[in-house]
Design a protein around this motif. Structure first.
Motif, PDB file in Angstrom:
ATOM      1  N   GLU A 130       0.829  -1.216   0.000  1.00 47.80           N
ATOM      2  CA  GLU A 130       0.000   0.000   0.000  1.00 47.80           C
ATOM      3  C   GLU A 130       0.861   1.264   0.000  1.00 47.80           C
ATOM      4  OE1 GLU A 130      -3.082   0.567  -0.487  1.00 47.80           O
ATOM      5  OE2 GLU A 130      -3.885  -1.449  -0.376  1.00 47.80           O
ATOM      6  N   LEU A 131       1.902   1.264   0.838  1.00 51.65           N
ATOM      7  CA  LEU A 131       2.733   2.463   0.962  1.00 51.65           C
ATOM      8  C   LEU A 131       3.538   2.718  -0.315  1.00 51.65           C
ATOM      9  CD1 LEU A 131       3.949   1.881   4.625  1.00 51.65           C
ATOM     10  CD2 LEU A 131       2.390   3.671   3.871  1.00 51.65           C
ATOM     11  N   VAL A 132       4.086   1.648  -0.890  1.00 56.63           N
ATOM     12  CA  VAL A 132       4.879   1.810  -2.116  1.00 56.63           C
ATOM     13  C   VAL A 132       3.974   2.247  -3.269  1.00 56.63           C
ATOM     14  CG1 VAL A 132       6.279   0.574  -3.829  1.00 56.63           C
ATOM     15  CG2 VAL A 132       6.702   0.208  -1.416  1.00 56.63           C
ATOM     16  N   LYS A 133       2.764   1.686  -3.286  1.00 52.51           N
ATOM     17  CA  LYS A 133       1.803   2.043  -4.349  1.00 52.51           C
ATOM     18  C   LYS A 133       1.501   3.548  -4.302  1.00 52.51           C
ATOM     19  CE  LYS A 133      -2.375   0.566  -3.930  1.00 52.51           C
ATOM     20  NZ  LYS A 133      -3.675  -0.069  -3.891  1.00 52.51           N
ATOM     21  N   ASN A 134       1.294   4.072  -3.084  1.00 57.09           N
ATOM     22  CA  ASN A 134       1.053   5.513  -2.927  1.00 57.09           C
ATOM     23  C   ASN A 134       2.236   6.330  -3.445  1.00 57.09           C
ATOM     24  OD1 ASN A 134      -1.379   5.006  -1.743  1.00 57.09           O
ATOM     25  ND2 ASN A 134      -0.780   5.586   0.325  1.00 57.09           N
ATOM     26  N   VAL A 139       4.961   9.925  -7.434  1.00 60.67           N
ATOM     27  CA  VAL A 139       6.130  10.239  -8.275  1.00 60.67           C
ATOM     28  C   VAL A 139       5.734  10.213  -9.749  1.00 60.67           C
ATOM     29  CG1 VAL A 139       8.424   9.431  -8.977  1.00 60.67           C
ATOM     30  CG2 VAL A 139       7.771   9.358  -6.564  1.00 60.67           C
ATOM     31  N   GLN A 140       4.993   9.188 -10.123  1.00 64.11           N
ATOM     32  CA  GLN A 140       4.590   9.022 -11.526  1.00 64.11           C
ATOM     33  C   GLN A 140       3.772  10.227 -12.003  1.00 64.11           C
ATOM     34  OE1 GLN A 140       5.737   6.592 -13.319  1.00 64.11           O
ATOM     35  NE2 GLN A 140       4.650   7.132 -15.168  1.00 64.11           N
ATOM     36  N   GLU A 141       2.816  10.656 -11.176  1.00 58.80           N
ATOM     37  CA  GLU A 141       1.951  11.760 -11.599  1.00 58.80           C
ATOM     38  C   GLU A 141       2.704  13.092 -11.591  1.00 58.80           C
ATOM     39  OE1 GLU A 141      -1.816  11.578  -9.530  1.00 58.80           O
ATOM     40  OE2 GLU A 141      -2.370   9.756 -10.625  1.00 58.80           O
ATOM     41  N   ASP A 205      -9.149  -9.931  -8.575  1.00 60.20           N
ATOM     42  CA  ASP A 205      -7.996  -9.057  -8.745  1.00 60.20           C
ATOM     43  C   ASP A 205      -8.416  -7.601  -8.878  1.00 60.20           C
ATOM     44  OD1 ASP A 205      -9.255  -9.400 -11.103  1.00 60.20           O
ATOM     45  OD2 ASP A 205      -7.447  -9.659 -12.327  1.00 60.20           O
ATOM     46  N   ALA A 206      -9.451  -7.219  -8.110  1.00 59.14           N
ATOM     47  CA  ALA A 206      -9.940  -5.834  -8.196  1.00 59.14           C
ATOM     48  C   ALA A 206      -9.021  -4.911  -7.407  1.00 59.14           C
ATOM     49  CB  ALA A 206     -11.359  -5.748  -7.672  1.00 59.14           C
ATOM     50  N   VAL A 207      -7.755  -4.831  -7.848  1.00 57.93           N
ATOM     51  CA  VAL A 207      -6.815  -3.939  -7.178  1.00 57.93           C
ATOM     52  C   VAL A 207      -6.666  -2.704  -8.042  1.00 57.93           C
ATOM     53  CG1 VAL A 207      -4.437  -3.645  -6.390  1.00 57.93           C
ATOM     54  CG2 VAL A 207      -5.555  -5.843  -6.145  1.00 57.93           C
ATOM     55  N   THR A 208      -7.103  -1.568  -7.546  1.00 59.99           N
ATOM     56  CA  THR A 208      -6.910  -0.345  -8.312  1.00 59.99           C
ATOM     57  C   THR A 208      -5.679   0.341  -7.765  1.00 59.99           C
ATOM     58  OG1 THR A 208      -8.247   0.905  -6.782  1.00 59.99           O
ATOM     59  CG2 THR A 208      -9.378   0.016  -8.683  1.00 59.99           C
ATOM     60  N   MET A 209      -5.150   1.240  -8.564  1.00 57.67           N
ATOM     61  CA  MET A 209      -3.937   1.940  -8.144  1.00 57.67           C
ATOM     62  C   MET A 209      -4.227   2.758  -6.891  1.00 57.67           C
ATOM     63  SD  MET A 209      -0.805   2.224  -9.139  1.00 57.67           S
ATOM     64  CE  MET A 209       0.558   3.162  -8.526  1.00 57.67           C
ATOM     65  N   ALA A 210      -5.388   3.396  -6.852  1.00 60.29           N
ATOM     66  CA  ALA A 210      -5.720   4.237  -5.688  1.00 60.29           C
ATOM     67  C   ALA A 210      -7.129   4.761  -5.820  1.00 60.29           C
ATOM     68  CB  ALA A 210      -4.754   5.411  -5.619  1.00 60.29           C
ATOM     69  N   GLY A 211      -7.589   5.431  -4.774  1.00 59.69           N
ATOM     70  CA  GLY A 211      -8.862   6.134  -4.898  1.00 59.69           C
ATOM     71  C   GLY A 211      -9.898   5.774  -3.854  1.00 59.69           C
ATOM     72  N   GLY A 215      -6.246   2.612   2.025  1.00 59.87           N
ATOM     73  CA  GLY A 215      -4.906   2.005   2.087  1.00 59.87           C
ATOM     74  C   GLY A 215      -4.146   2.376   3.351  1.00 59.87           C
ATOM     75  N   LEU A 216      -4.085   3.681   3.639  1.00 58.88           N
ATOM     76  CA  LEU A 216      -3.309   4.127   4.809  1.00 58.88           C
ATOM     77  C   LEU A 216      -3.965   3.747   6.132  1.00 58.88           C
ATOM     78  CD1 LEU A 216      -1.862   7.605   3.792  1.00 58.88           C
ATOM     79  CD2 LEU A 216      -0.611   5.503   4.206  1.00 58.88           C
TER      80      LEU A 216
END
Length: 257
Positions: A130-134, A139-141, A205-211, A215-216
């Motif tokens: 979760e933390l790495v995904k955030n 960084v990507q955006e 596999d309903a894993v979304t990047m975020a939203g 997660g936190l």
């Protein structure tokens, strides 16, 4: 039967998050109650008891496994390498970032891979993931439309006497100070709302990047379950550091609600 109960409730967290998001959507922005403490306390209690129940069921089922993995007592791995778990979790997060954006920042891990301590690997995997995904998303955006190369996300594993601490640092622009008190609430996310992207929750596999904004707070509950904690320190305009503390004393009581 017990195993089936556990599997049947696998998607409770995203389903609850969906419910919270719909609740938020139904409130008109102006009438969103400012005092949502009751909702958050309920969700904290609900998720914490869920972690406890799943830990008990998982431990029971794992103890009855005729071929247990080496060095494992049920769910607990007596020689777990936090660096290895962090590596797997960050690879998983990076593959989701690649799928979502087409590219992903590098991840550098610092720490002794041979260092081990007893912990539940699936819990640690979930928190680091979760933390790495955030961090990857931030960084990507931030660097997506820039000519500069995206800086790597750094993971540092420190072996203390009382705690094992994992620090995840990114240069994703940070969180404004006004947003910091909200990051551990279930109704706040800096990402776009995934409700608008008709997700099928029946698929596993309903894993979304975020939203979803869970997660936190959920990661912090997992950390606290075994006497650890999660802290987020941010520098707006630069990046964010997440400190994941895992207690290694083994004397913490289950923090039941």
């Amino acid at each position: 039967m017990i195993k089936m109960i556990k599997v049947r409730h696998n998607n409770v967290v995203p389903m609850m998050a969906l419910g919270v998001q719909q609740l938020k959507k139904d409130f008109k922005p102006k009438t969103l109650p400012t005092n949502l403490d009751e909702t958050h306390q309920f969700l904290d209690r609900f998720y914490m008891s869920r972690i406890g129940i799943r830990m008990l069921i998982g431990q029971h089922v794992a103890l009855h496994d005729p071929n247990p993995p080496p060095d494992c007592v049920g769910y607990i791995h007596t020689k777990m390498s936090p660096v290895e778990v962090a590596r797997h979790a960050s690879e998983d997060a990076r593959s989701i970032c690649l799928r979502e954006y087409g590219s992903a920042p590098q991840i550098d891990i610092y720490g002794d891979p041979s260092f081990t301590f007893p912990y539940v690997p699936s819990h640690l995997h979930l928190m680091v993931f979760e933390l790495v995904k955030n961090s990857l998303r931030a960084v990507q955006e931030r660097f997506m439309d820039s000519d500069r190369v995206a800086p790597p996300v750094r993971i540092i594993v420190a072996d203390g006497i009382e705690d094992v601490t994992i620090k995840i640092s990114d240069e994703g622009g940070g969180i404004p100070r006004s947003g910091l008190p909200k990051i551990f609430t279930y109704l706040y996310s800096t990402a776009k709302n995934p409700l608008n992207e008709n997700l099928d929750f029946e698929s596993s596999d309903a894993v979304t990047m975020a939203g979803y904004g869970y997660g936190l707070p959920i990661s912090r509950l997992y950390a606290r379950y075994f006497g650890g904690d999660l802290q987020i320190i941010s520098m707006e305009g630069y990046g964010t550091d997440a400190y994941l503390h895992l207690s290694r004393l083994g004397d913490s009581q289950e923090p039941l609600p």
